[in-house]
Design a protein around this motif. Structure first.
Motif, short mmCIF file in Angstrom:
data_model
loop_
_atom_site.label_atom_id
_atom_site.label_comp_id
_atom_site.label_asym_id
_atom_site.label_seq_id
_atom_site.Cartn_x
_atom_site.Cartn_y
_atom_site.Cartn_z
N ILE A 112 6.74 -27.47 4.77
CA ILE A 112 7.46 -27.31 3.80
C ILE A 112 7.19 -25.95 3.15
O ILE A 112 7.87 -25.11 2.91
CB ILE A 112 7.26 -28.49 2.48
CG1 ILE A 112 7.65 -29.82 3.20
CG2 ILE A 112 8.17 -28.01 1.35
CD1 ILE A 112 8.91 -30.28 3.40
N LEU A 113 5.83 -25.68 2.76
CA LEU A 113 5.49 -24.58 2.36
C LEU A 113 6.15 -23.29 3.42
O LEU A 113 6.18 -22.28 2.69
CB LEU A 113 4.08 -24.27 2.10
CG LEU A 113 3.49 -25.18 1.03
CD1 LEU A 113 2.07 -24.74 0.64
CD2 LEU A 113 4.36 -25.39 -0.15
N ALA A 114 6.10 -23.44 4.58
CA ALA A 114 6.20 -22.62 5.52
C ALA A 114 7.64 -22.16 5.47
O ALA A 114 8.23 -21.00 5.76
CB ALA A 114 5.98 -22.94 6.80
N GLY A 115 8.57 -23.22 4.83
CA GLY A 115 9.89 -22.97 4.61
C GLY A 115 10.21 -22.10 3.40
O GLY A 115 11.62 -21.69 3.10
N VAL A 116 9.32 -21.78 2.65
CA VAL A 116 9.63 -21.08 1.31
C VAL A 116 9.85 -19.78 1.51
O VAL A 116 8.75 -19.17 2.13
CB VAL A 116 8.87 -21.53 0.20
CG1 VAL A 116 9.03 -20.47 -1.00
CG2 VAL A 116 8.78 -23.03 0.05
N LEU A 141 2.20 -17.91 2.40
CA LEU A 141 3.37 -17.46 1.43
C LEU A 141 2.87 -16.52 0.49
O LEU A 141 3.72 -15.69 0.37
CB LEU A 141 3.04 -18.87 0.40
CG LEU A 141 4.16 -19.75 0.48
CD1 LEU A 141 3.96 -20.94 -0.72
CD2 LEU A 141 5.43 -19.21 -0.02
N VAL A 142 1.61 -16.24 0.00
CA VAL A 142 1.12 -15.05 -0.85
C VAL A 142 1.55 -13.61 0.00
O VAL A 142 2.20 -12.78 -0.43
CB VAL A 142 -0.03 -15.19 -1.30
CG1 VAL A 142 -0.52 -13.75 -1.99
CG2 VAL A 142 -0.41 -16.50 -2.10
N GLU A 143 1.06 -13.91 1.33
CA GLU A 143 1.32 -12.76 2.23
C GLU A 143 3.00 -12.32 2.43
O GLU A 143 3.21 -11.26 2.49
CB GLU A 143 0.75 -12.93 3.66
CG GLU A 143 -0.72 -12.73 3.59
CD GLU A 143 -1.41 -13.40 5.02
OE1 GLU A 143 -2.76 -13.27 5.04
OE2 GLU A 143 -0.67 -13.73 5.72
N ARG A 144 3.59 -13.43 2.31
CA ARG A 144 4.97 -12.99 2.38
C ARG A 144 5.86 -12.74 1.04
O ARG A 144 6.81 -12.22 0.73
CB ARG A 144 5.77 -14.27 2.73
CG ARG A 144 6.13 -14.66 4.31
CD ARG A 144 6.73 -15.86 4.52
NE ARG A 144 5.85 -16.89 4.59
CZ ARG A 144 6.00 -18.16 4.27
NH1 ARG A 144 7.35 -18.53 4.08
NH2 ARG A 144 5.17 -19.01 4.32
N GLY A 145 4.80 -12.49 0.02
CA GLY A 145 5.32 -11.95 -1.03
C GLY A 145 5.77 -13.02 -2.16
O GLY A 145 6.61 -12.78 -3.30
N VAL A 146 5.57 -14.09 -2.09
CA VAL A 146 5.77 -15.35 -2.98
C VAL A 146 4.68 -15.38 -3.81
O VAL A 146 3.65 -15.67 -3.43
CB VAL A 146 6.26 -16.55 -2.32
CG1 VAL A 146 6.64 -17.59 -3.31
CG2 VAL A 146 7.59 -16.39 -1.41
N GLN A 147 4.78 -15.56 -5.22
CA GLN A 147 3.77 -15.71 -5.90
C GLN A 147 3.59 -17.37 -5.98
O GLN A 147 4.37 -17.98 -5.90
CB GLN A 147 4.00 -15.47 -7.68
CG GLN A 147 4.54 -14.04 -7.59
CD GLN A 147 3.62 -13.06 -7.13
OE1 GLN A 147 2.28 -13.32 -7.21
NE2 GLN A 147 3.84 -11.72 -6.68
N LEU A 158 -9.69 -21.46 -6.37
CA LEU A 158 -9.11 -20.46 -5.03
C LEU A 158 -8.47 -19.17 -5.43
O LEU A 158 -7.21 -19.22 -5.58
CB LEU A 158 -8.27 -21.50 -4.19
CG LEU A 158 -7.67 -21.05 -2.98
CD1 LEU A 158 -8.90 -20.89 -1.95
CD2 LEU A 158 -6.76 -22.05 -2.21
N ARG A 159 -9.16 -18.07 -5.43
CA ARG A 159 -8.46 -16.84 -6.08
C ARG A 159 -7.73 -16.37 -4.49
O ARG A 159 -8.14 -16.53 -3.64
CB ARG A 159 -9.55 -16.00 -6.37
CG ARG A 159 -9.95 -16.24 -7.76
CD ARG A 159 -9.13 -15.83 -8.96
NE ARG A 159 -9.31 -16.69 -10.10
CZ ARG A 159 -8.61 -16.74 -11.24
NH1 ARG A 159 -7.62 -15.70 -11.17
NH2 ARG A 159 -8.62 -17.68 -12.09
N PRO A 160 -6.73 -15.48 -5.00
CA PRO A 160 -6.32 -15.03 -6.01
C PRO A 160 -5.08 -15.90 -6.70
O PRO A 160 -4.39 -15.40 -7.45
CB PRO A 160 -5.72 -13.73 -5.66
CG PRO A 160 -5.15 -13.73 -4.14
CD PRO A 160 -5.99 -14.84 -3.58
N VAL A 161 -5.06 -17.27 -6.20
CA VAL A 161 -4.03 -17.91 -6.73
C VAL A 161 -4.49 -18.83 -7.94
O VAL A 161 -5.82 -19.10 -7.70
CB VAL A 161 -3.64 -19.04 -5.69
CG1 VAL A 161 -2.54 -19.95 -6.19
CG2 VAL A 161 -3.11 -18.30 -4.24
#
Lengths: 343, 343
Positions: A112-116, A141-147, A158-161
């Motif tokens: 599911i997360l991969a689909g965001v 997800l973060v690498e793709r630029g989603v906060q 679990l940084r930087p999240v």
DNA sequence: TATTACTTGAGGTACGTACATCAGAGCAAG
DNA sequence: CTTGCTCTGATGTACGTACCTCAAGTAATA
């Protein structure tokens, strides 16, 4: 007055266009010039007017809460707060949505997360138990630029999240201390009921709880955790068996956010008025139980605060601003019958 | 997309200029036309983009906290949060300031309020005990066009001015119940210490406290309130006398927001480890006392939340918006040693 | 030297709203 | 019919920023 981009251009000795290129990280500016502008930013204390920028850009923020597929009363309350925030924030061009989509299975949740994608979402708040699969999916997800923020359950450090929620160890300790103090000077065993002990949250609460009991209330002996697995009959059975096997049970600690099953089983097995019972999370059910003095205390986190905090953190990340730390600390609330009603 | 003033003009069948005249209540528009525009606002659900409006107007909000002339640790904490909010909100063109200016004397306090003008302030948060003089001064302030909220102390249900703070009756009741449950099954007397009983806040807390004790803990007898008047020696004396006169004192309730004097007096008079002691407000001192197990619980309100809530309410009034009610409810927090540390 | 690439400046338009000015329409009174 | 008044529309500028285009400058390369 606050310095504007014009002031910045003057201070840096460049044109507005160059300032714009630097601020928005466009190409075609010598490193030297970039540095000059950045120094000027420091020097005059320039801070971008985010409102004006959003206006010019026609920007709106899209934040999504990814919640468990199935949930309890507490989740329902959280969803209520999300809807509230949704209407309130629409005026600020912030679109808040939610999806009850995350299955228990970490692999499928990761899918599911991969689909965001950043096309659909500027940021997501993820409510799911910690797992290696989810951790990887989050990183991508973060690498793709989603906060991303982790919401209520998950890995705190679990940084930087960011993590939005309480320290479950401390929450368990709080429950333990209240139970101990309410019961003193009695001696006996404590029933501990959980939906499942497969989640880190439950484990941490249990650890905090046990630590306080063993250190400060040696007269109280917590029994091994009973698991309900969401099954009323099973719950009834295991709770009844516990009370039958141990005549000296004086209290109960209900670990999860779904207190109903456990409480109903306890009521069937014994007289709750003679027990001290502590549960987690404020729902209409736990409120009622507090008022009826079946529950003695509820350890809670404020769902509205959780939701708004997650949104503020996501927005701060989008704007590359520092959040106000003290505002985002979620408190471990203790509810008893007297501080239940708000003005 | 959200409808803009252009959409509104089209929907109302008038020009942009007329829309502007209606929205900003300028003169020279027939009542008929005004109605037409207002109906169109309803119909298309137009809401002014406050950010764009502020940008065009070059508006900044000026809010001031009017605090007591002299204060305790709790007030110091509040001031700290005000400063924090001040820096955080400067980016949003909100100027937050504070003045420790209000004397105890209601007449002189009212004079200070009389000196506040809409030229200097868009809104003020007033922290002062309820009095007829202050109530009148507040009314006149509002008439002059200054937004007002009552802050922490004051009259909760004095509309149309909002109150930011907790229900002190419930706070007292919460203290009473914790004391009762922590002490059970012991029997004895309870010392009650207050800075002064001249303030409505103290009276309400005492009422809530007594009600719970008399109804649910008849084994505990609260003694008449001792007043410290901020005087260490006096406090020492009256507390010591109490403990000397009553051998069966088992606990203490400290009413005000300044717990230090009372606690130090109690420590001199008896062994606090054998007593259950409950105080109000989180300060560095009460935190330490909780950790050292001198205090058993602290009933608190979150100063950061108080400050931000006051500011949000003032801004909402300036913008003629509805605040998000659930966000502005200040909770009665219960602090024990385990939920003191935030993540 | 001519060509090319890179860097910078100047200027415009736009976002949604506020505010000012001026022109014209409609209407009543003189 | 003119005058004066009220109402409305049209148009422009501004706020602080984003984003675009075009021209001109400099420096490196062929």
């Amino acid at each position: 007055m606050r310095p504007t981009t014009k002031d910045l251009a003057k201070a840096a000795g460049v044109s507005l266009a160059t300032v714009d290129r630097v601020l928005n990280k466009r190409s075609g500016v010598r490193e030297e010039t970039v540095n000059a502008v950045n120094e000027a930013i420091q020097k005059i204390g320039f801070v971008r007017n985010q409102n004006a920028a959003n206006l010019a850009r026609g920007r709106n923020y899209r934040f999504e809460f990814l919640l468990p597929e199935t949930g309890d009363d507490f989740l329902a309350t959280v969803i209520g707060r999300i809807k509230e925030a949704r209407t309130a924030l629409r005026l600020d061009e912030i679109n808040v949505s939610y999806r009850c989509a995350l299955p228990n299975n970490p692999h499928r949740a990761a899918e599911i997360l991969a689909g965001v994608s950043p096309e659909d979402s500027d940021g997501v708040a993820i409510m799911a138990p910690e797992s290696p699969q989810l951790r990887d999916a989050t990183t991508r997800l973060v690498e793709r630029g989603v906060q991303v923020v982790h919401f209520i359950s998950g890995q705190p450090d679990l940084r930087p999240v960011d993590f939005v929620g309480v320290d479950n160890n401390a929450a368990g300790a709080t429950a333990g201390r209240l139970l101990g103090r309410f019961l003193a000077p009695r001696t006996g065993k404590i029933v501990v009921v959980s939906e499942t002990m497969n989640s880190l949250d439950s484990v941490e609460r249990r650890l905090g709880f046990d630590k306080v009991l063993s250190r400060d209330f040696p007269n109280l002996t917590p029994l091994p955790s009973l698991e309900t697995f969401g099954d009323p009959e099973r719950t009834s059975r295991v709770v009844r068996t516990s009370y039958e096997n141990h005549a000296d049970i004086v209290g109960a600690y209900i670990l999860g956010s779904e207190a109903r099953l456990a409480i109903e089983a306890i009521r069937k097995a014994t007289d709750p008025a003679l027990q001290v019972i502590i549960a987690h999370e404020r729902t209409r059910y736990t409120e009622t139980m507090l008022r009826e003095r079946v529950l003695d205390a509820v350890i809670a986190q404020n769902p509205g605060h959780l939701v708004r905090s997650a949104i503020r953190l996501l927005k701060a990340r989008c704007d590359q601003r520092q959040p106000l730390v003290s505002q985002e600390q979620i408190r471990i609330e203790i509810l008893i019958e007297d501080n239940l009603d708000l003005r």
